[in-house]
Design a protein around this motif. Structure first.
Motif, short mmCIF file in Angstrom:
data_model
loop_
_atom_site.label_atom_id
_atom_site.label_comp_id
_atom_site.label_asym_id
_atom_site.label_seq_id
_atom_site.Cartn_x
_atom_site.Cartn_y
_atom_site.Cartn_z
N GLY A 33 14.38 53.57 44.30
CA GLY A 33 13.34 52.58 44.52
C GLY A 33 13.27 52.07 45.94
O GLY A 33 12.31 51.40 46.31
N SER A 34 14.29 52.34 46.75
CA SER A 34 14.30 51.83 48.11
C SER A 34 13.24 52.51 48.97
O SER A 34 12.89 53.66 48.75
N VAL A 35 12.73 51.75 49.94
CA VAL A 35 11.75 52.27 50.88
C VAL A 35 12.27 52.02 52.28
O VAL A 35 12.74 50.92 52.58
N ARG A 42 16.98 55.30 67.18
CA ARG A 42 17.81 54.31 66.50
C ARG A 42 18.76 54.96 65.50
O ARG A 42 19.11 54.36 64.49
N ALA A 43 19.19 56.19 65.79
CA ALA A 43 20.17 56.89 64.97
C ALA A 43 19.74 56.88 63.51
O ALA A 43 18.60 57.21 63.21
N TYR A 44 20.62 56.48 62.61
CA TYR A 44 20.26 56.59 61.20
C TYR A 44 19.61 55.32 60.66
O TYR A 44 19.15 55.29 59.54
N LYS A 45 19.55 54.28 61.49
CA LYS A 45 19.03 53.02 60.96
C LYS A 45 17.50 53.00 60.99
O LYS A 45 16.90 53.32 61.99
N PRO A 46 16.89 52.60 59.89
CA PRO A 46 15.44 52.54 59.86
C PRO A 46 14.92 51.35 60.68
O PRO A 46 15.65 50.40 60.94
N SER B 36 21.27 62.93 60.40
CA SER B 36 21.75 62.21 59.21
C SER B 36 21.40 62.97 57.95
O SER B 36 20.42 63.70 57.89
N ILE B 37 22.25 62.79 56.94
CA ILE B 37 22.12 63.50 55.68
C ILE B 37 21.90 62.49 54.57
O ILE B 37 22.77 61.67 54.29
N HIS B 38 20.72 62.55 53.95
CA HIS B 38 20.37 61.57 52.92
C HIS B 38 20.37 62.20 51.53
O HIS B 38 19.88 63.30 51.34
N GLY B 39 20.93 61.45 50.57
CA GLY B 39 20.73 61.76 49.16
C GLY B 39 19.57 60.94 48.65
O GLY B 39 18.88 60.28 49.44
N LYS B 45 21.04 53.90 53.74
CA LYS B 45 22.20 54.47 54.43
C LYS B 45 22.38 55.94 54.07
O LYS B 45 22.37 56.31 52.90
N PRO B 46 22.59 56.79 55.06
CA PRO B 46 22.79 58.21 54.77
C PRO B 46 24.17 58.45 54.17
O PRO B 46 25.09 57.64 54.30
#
Lengths: 219, 219
Positions: A33-35, A42-46, B36-39, B45-46
């Motif tokens: 459910g996260s968006v 900004r690397a991995y941070k949204p 980054s690797i996301h599930g 957070k990846p």
DNA sequence: ACGTTGAGATTGCCG
DNA sequence: CGGCAATGTCAACGT
């Protein structure tokens, strides 16, 4: 998971207020459910996000994400460049290996790294406000309490000071001095330690691990 | 930005060691070089990642990402389900409102909100264990140190107590009293503040901002 | 459920 | 570039 590349502006209203002007970004909607809204850095941070649990309401040119605390994330969409969905399934998960626990093992095996002639009495020595990482005796037989941290901060100094206060009540140990051992000891912690009469030692984790390996091959 | 959906396993060797077994995941490569690797869960957070600066070496069925400290992220790819690239350009960036810095500005302009007759001497007054948010004088000319937090917690009280201890060493300031100002002061913090002789004040951010705007329109 | 603590923290600010 | 503090910190763990 749904991946949308779109030109959009974003507004967050919740614990604070934040705004992103119109630009092209990645919108990631996960199965939990996260968006989250990613730019190309900004690397991995949204850039902005909404954590689960939350609900996504999709209208023409407008997404509104609301969580249980009433915080809202509003995405105004001008153009959709790509819209793709994929079923990833449940991830089998990650296995980790901690550094801090290992540091205690290494220092328990080589307490002399902290002070010449230091010998281990016991690990996790209990006090009524929690266990001391290492209890040792120095070359003169005096008791020494060691607090181990990955990062030595003010909190660590105060924690050790509280332990020393308790340990000093024990006639078989008194007087007890303290050593804060960490891979890195912050300047503020150094000042406070000096003011509290506590010694600090920066430990080189990689070198210590190397020396322990050396010991292992010797025996 | 490049988005690859692939069945892969992942190994990270660096500050810790981590392994992800084979599964289908999203691989995100940004223009800043980060990977980054996301599930399909864990919010934003990846599962694993490499921050920039780093370099991606791509071979047949195998990506190796290395950074300057010699940490490596190895992605073994069994199958690629999707591979897509998009040029997002530089993001115009995020504007925020309602964070601690804002609260400090407002209270610096209206210190009398905290105590009647309070006047500002300086912001970020330096001590050797860190800067005090506001240093003021009260109606009687006595020094007052103000610590500002979004949320007033035990940590904030102890931080202020340490500052007071240092400031009291300065003959030109002694005796210094303390005020903890926060949008919300937790019960534990109230108890500890009372025990330390520290005053606490809950500040209504929206009302304070309104009053400041009011001031502006008056002049 | 709530409080406490660590994080491969990350990020921004300021010297 | 390094030290330092804030973060919509998040996430794990113990009570």
């Amino acid at each position: 998971m749904r991946l949308v590349i779109a030109t959009c502006s974003v507004d967050y209203q919740g614990r604070l207020t934040a705004h992103l002007p119109m630009a092209t970004r990645l919108l990631m909607v996960k199965a939990d459910g996260s968006v989250s809204i990613h730019g190309d850095d900004r690397a991995y941070k949204p850039l902005n996000w909404m954590s689960p649990p939350c609900r996504l309401h999709e209208e023409e040119g407008r997404w509104v994400v609301v969580n249980q605390r009433g915080e809202t994330l509003t995405i105004t969409i001008e153009a959709v460049l790509s819209d793709q969905s994929a079923d990833l399934g449940v991830d089998p998960g990650l296995s980790k290996d901690g550094v801090e626990a290992h540091l205690q093992e290494l220092l328990a095996a080589r307490p002399d790294v902290l002070a010449e002639g230091l010998r281990l009495v016991t690990r996790e020595f209990p006090t009524d406000i929690g266990p001391v990482d290492l209890l040792c005796r120095d070359a003169n037989g005096a008791a020494v309490a060691v607090e181990i941290k990955r990062r030595g901060d003010i909190d660590g100094v105060e924690q050790l000071a509280r332990y020393l206060e308790r340990l000093d009540l024990d006639g078989r140990l008194r007087p007890v001095r303290g050593i804060l051992a960490a891979q890195q000891v912050k300047p503020q912690a150094r000042v406070l330690a000096a003011a509290r009469g506590i010694t600090w030692v920066e430990v080189d984790y990689d070198r210590l691990r190397g020396e322990s390996l050396g010991d292992l091959t010797l025996f």
